[in-house]
Write a protein that holds these residues in place. Sequence first.
Motif: not given
Length: 289
Positions: A170-190
């Motif tokens: 649901a976030r337009a932050d390029g998750w399709w290019k780097d799934r692990a990185g997008a998940n890590a960013r979400l973890r840090d934002d939480l």
Amino acid sequence: MVGRMGDGDGWAGCDQGHTHWGRFGAAGLLAYHRDDAGQVWILLQQRAWWGLGGGSWGMFGGALHSHEDAVTGALRETSEECTLDVRAVEVHGTSVEDHGGWMYTSVIGSLSERVHVGPASSETRRAAWVREEEVTDRKLFPPFARSWPRLRGAMKELVLVVDAANVVGARADGWWKDRAGANARLRDDLKVLAGGVRGLPGGVVPFDQCFPEVVLVVEGAARSVADEPAEGVTVVAAPGSGDDRIVELVEEARPGTVHLVVTADRELRGRCEAAGAAVTGPRWLLERL
């Protein structure tokens, strides 16, 4: 109050025409312990005979200082009035009674042990652990007696379970290019949720502000995120389907916990609700990050 005056000590009025102790409002700690048999015990203070409501029972607490938040103030007042080590309290949420221009905040927190607690100031006559169902058998301090029916349902801990794959999508932050990185960013934002969450979906827990346990469930190419240290967030790597692991977490709920699952997946929503969890969508979470 005696011998430890702060800038909040003093009388204040409210829009309802009442007079209250605490120039900047007041707060108290409603501490509880749930034993192995599921019995809930409430820690109560018997007020000194010489004070307001002398001899009655209620929460430890008092006036807030101008520089402190309600949680800090409630824990400070408790430490001044009894021997409880407030560092052992796990705060789960707050409930506010707003009189208009003056507020009292009840801070709800749990203790892993029913430790002995005694008086630490002349304001406290006694302290006692009381069975939840026997609280009303005591002579209660009138303001506490009025709030107890509302607070009785607040001895709960919220576990916020985040469906990482769904929320990242649901976030337009390029998750399709780097799934692990997008998940890590979400973890840090939480991590920001450690400061408190407001606006919980109706009926989940009766808190104005909640301090949830945050669990992020990752799957597939993002499983490696669980191997990295994450303060304030528990990252769970699903061995297979992330949906299946989320449902398992709900089904394995500890007594006294309430699960709120964040996902927009309709099938997962139905499974979680059938297992007893509440469900909300990613937008609710993203608005709080």
